[in-house]
Scaffold this active site. Structure first.
Site, PDB file in Angstrom:
ATOM      1  CG  HIS A 168      -0.174   0.139   2.412  1.00 42.72           C
ATOM      2  ND1 HIS A 168       0.590  -0.710   3.053  1.00 42.72           N
ATOM      3  CD2 HIS A 168       0.294   1.504   3.107  1.00 42.72           C
ATOM      4  CE1 HIS A 168       1.228  -0.337   4.343  1.00 42.72           C
ATOM      5  NE2 HIS A 168       0.963   1.221   4.382  1.00 42.72           N
TER       6      HIS A 168
HETATM    7  C1  UD1 Z   1      -1.548   5.189   6.427  1.00 44.02           C
HETATM    8  C2  UD1 Z   1      -0.170   5.749   7.062  1.00 44.02           C
HETATM    9  C3  UD1 Z   1       0.838   4.611   6.851  1.00 44.02           C
HETATM   10  C4  UD1 Z   1       0.257   3.297   7.181  1.00 44.02           C
HETATM   11  C5  UD1 Z   1      -0.964   2.968   6.560  1.00 44.02           C
HETATM   12  C6  UD1 Z   1      -1.685   1.491   7.130  1.00 44.02           C
HETATM   13  C7  UD1 Z   1       0.333   7.971   7.097  1.00 44.02           C
HETATM   14  C8  UD1 Z   1       1.081   9.303   6.388  1.00 44.02           C
HETATM   15  N1  UD1 Z   1       0.318   6.888   6.305  1.00 44.02           N
HETATM   16  O1  UD1 Z   1      -1.212   5.265   4.966  1.00 44.02           O
HETATM   17  O2  UD1 Z   1       2.088   4.688   7.350  1.00 44.02           O
HETATM   18  O3  UD1 Z   1       1.150   2.054   6.933  1.00 44.02           O
HETATM   19  O4  UD1 Z   1      -1.945   4.135   6.943  1.00 44.02           O
HETATM   20  O5  UD1 Z   1      -2.756   1.139   6.306  1.00 44.02           O
HETATM   21  O6  UD1 Z   1      -0.305   8.241   8.260  1.00 44.02           O
HETATM   22  N2  UD1 Z   1      -8.721   5.137   2.427  1.00 44.02           N
HETATM   23  C9  UD1 Z   1      -9.942   4.808   2.415  1.00 44.02           C
HETATM   24  N3  UD1 Z   1     -10.515   4.107   3.645  1.00 44.02           N
HETATM   25  C10 UD1 Z   1      -9.708   4.413   4.773  1.00 44.02           C
HETATM   26  C11 UD1 Z   1      -8.664   4.882   4.571  1.00 44.02           C
HETATM   27  C12 UD1 Z   1      -8.083   5.329   3.639  1.00 44.02           C
HETATM   28  O7  UD1 Z   1     -10.577   4.672   1.429  1.00 44.02           O
HETATM   29  O8  UD1 Z   1     -10.368   4.002   5.701  1.00 44.02           O
HETATM   30  C13 UD1 Z   1      -8.193   5.755   1.020  1.00 44.02           C
HETATM   31  C14 UD1 Z   1      -8.474   7.299   0.744  1.00 44.02           C
HETATM   32  O9  UD1 Z   1      -8.392   7.340  -0.633  1.00 44.02           O
HETATM   33  C15 UD1 Z   1      -7.095   7.776   1.205  1.00 44.02           C
HETATM   34  C16 UD1 Z   1      -6.051   6.837   1.098  1.00 44.02           C
HETATM   35  O10 UD1 Z   1      -6.790   5.479   1.151  1.00 44.02           O
HETATM   36  O11 UD1 Z   1      -6.939   9.088   0.582  1.00 44.02           O
HETATM   37  C17 UD1 Z   1      -4.778   6.923   1.741  1.00 44.02           C
HETATM   38  O12 UD1 Z   1      -5.162   6.808   3.287  1.00 44.02           O
HETATM   39  P1  UD1 Z   1      -4.412   7.541   4.297  1.00 44.02           P
HETATM   40  O13 UD1 Z   1      -4.765   7.312   5.807  1.00 44.02           O
HETATM   41  O14 UD1 Z   1      -4.168   9.094   3.875  1.00 44.02           O
HETATM   42  O15 UD1 Z   1      -3.025   6.831   4.123  1.00 44.02           O
HETATM   43  P2  UD1 Z   1      -2.581   5.142   3.921  1.00 44.02           P
HETATM   44  O16 UD1 Z   1      -1.847   5.119   2.715  1.00 44.02           O
HETATM   45  O17 UD1 Z   1      -3.802   4.614   4.458  1.00 44.02           O
END
Ligand code: UD1
Length: 381
Positions: A214
């Site tokens: 991811h």
């Molecule tokens: C975050 C953490 C990363 C961790 C990962 C685990 C930061 C900078 N990164 O990354 O260190 O390894 O979580 O999963 O904090 N999204 C959904 N549903 C959710 C959450 C996210 O659809 O419940 C999608 C959204 O489009 C979002 C993207 O995933 O923009 C990224 O989510 P985000 O929490 O910003 O970062 P992660 O890539 O999950």
């Protein structure tokens, strides 16, 4: 009574907070734990399922930060978390890991002159293009009490000028949780594990892999993602690969038209057929559902931080598709190898696993299931 606010926001935080909260609640006559979920992860499969499968109680606050740019997400957590701190007036704010919620809550705490504890402190990938590395550096710059998981974490903090009396090498709370959940699965697996996951495992051969991927650096770029998926699909010809797909990855696989890589080969067809090869993509799985699959895998392919450590604790071969690791002990004495993003390396090392030629490994010191006890001892003092 000492009041401790514990902050969790994203999937890899929940398993770290769970054992600390459980231990704090054993000292309810002297410690009061307030649980804050920032809502950074909000999908049912990324958040609620994790809370329930880890046996964590309902959070006292959900800040509903959600997604957005790094600035928007961090700012949202800060604004809402400040209100919580002003209302609760805690003695300590405890943050874990390296996600945006970690630094956001840390900044708020320090500016309100609240003591800040950082669990899993001192890890450094030395790659400042990773958002997590910025979060680690910035959080540790303002932390009062550091809890480290490996000696290198302690060395990094001392090298950055922090004093010995503030740094506590306690082992790893994630491993506390891992052992706790393994015991639950062995005692009560029938009830805990989703029937569809049990069914999937029955359909897998003895040798299979599990995959998580991811990181933005792997999945946001079409060339990198397609190169990796191609190599993984080639590996999947030899042994099937179970792939619970993070929402970010799923979105990009669809966007870049790469979903044809994801089809498993099934003997005789049909839903109950034996899976012989290919990539078996699923929705994100709950912690125990995924553990139930990877604990018996021949090997794990990942770009996650936590998986490198959890596989080391169970001595399962791990191929890390990144160019750096902030967890060097998993490579030095553990079962992890960092291969970069070159597909040929992934294929060659997966072959080694299947041939039974992986290096022998050892479990790091203090990864014994008692880290949260050591942390709470320090908090009580
Ligand atoms: C975050 C953490 C990363 C961790 C990962 C685990 C930061 C900078 N990164 O990354 O260190 O390894 O979580 O999963 O904090 N999204 C959904 N549903 C959710 C959450 C996210 O659809 O419940 C999608 C959204 O489009 C979002 C993207 O995933 O923009 C990224 O989510 P985000 O929490 O910003 O970062 P992660 O890539 O999950």
């Amino acid at each position: 009574m000492k009041k401790i606010v514990l902050v969790a926001g994203a999937r890899p935080n929940f398993m770290k907070v769970a054992p600390i909260l459980r231990t704090i609640e054993r000292y309810s006559h002297e410690l009061c734990g307030v649980l804050v979920h920032t809502g950074q992860h909000y999908d049912r499969n990324m958040s609620h399922t994790f809370f329930t499968s880890l046996g964590i109680r309902e959070p006292d606050y959900n800040l509903e930060a959600g997604s957005g740019s790094h600035a928007a997400q961090t700012a949202h957590v800060m604004i809402r978390f400040e209100e919580v701190c002003l209302k609760e007036n805690p003695d300590i704010v405890l943050v874990v890991g390296d996600v945006n919620s970690t630094i956001a809550a840390g900044l708020v705490a320090k500016k309100l002159h609240i003591s800040l504890c950082h669990v899993e402190a001192g890890l450094r990938s030395r790659d400042r293009s990773m958002p997590e590395e910025i979060n680690r550096l910035a959080t540790d710059a303002i932390t009062d009490i550091f809890f480290t998981t490996e000696p290198e974490g302690t060395a990094n903090l001392l090298g950055e000028g922090h004093t010995k009396d503030t740094v506590h090498f306690v082992g790893h709370v994630m491993i506390d949780n891992l052992f706790y959940q393994l015991e639950r699965i062995s005692n009560d697996g029938d009830r805990l594990i989703d029937p569809s996951v049990k069914d999937l495992k029955k359909r897998l051969p003895e040798k299979y892999f599990c995959l998580t991927m991811h990181r933005p650096s792997n999945v946001d770029n079409k060339e990198t993602l397609s190169g990796l998926l191609k190599a993984i699909a080639e590996t999947g010809l030899k042994a099937p690969i179970v792939f619970p797909c993070h929402p970010r990855t799923r979105k990009n696989i669809d966007l870049f038209g790469l979903s044809p890589f994801l089809h498993p080969a099934e003997r005789d067809g049909g839903d109950s057929a034996f899976i012989t090869s290919g990539i078996v993509a699923t929705e994100p799985l709950g912690y125990n559902d995924f553990l139930y699959l990877w604990k018996d895998a021949a090997g794990v392919l990942t770009d996650s931080g936590g998986m490198q450590e959890e596989t080391t604790a169970l001595k399962i071969p791990c191929i890390t598709m990144r160019t750096t690791t902030e967890r060097p002990i998993t490579v030095q004495i553990g079962s992890n190898e960092v291969v970069g993003t070159r597909g040929d390396r992934v294929i060659a090392l997966a072959h080694k696993i299947l041939q039974g030629e992986w290096k022998t490994s050892r479990v790091p010191d203090l990864w014994d299931g008692d880290a949260s006890k050591r942390i709470v001892e320090v908090l009580r003092r």
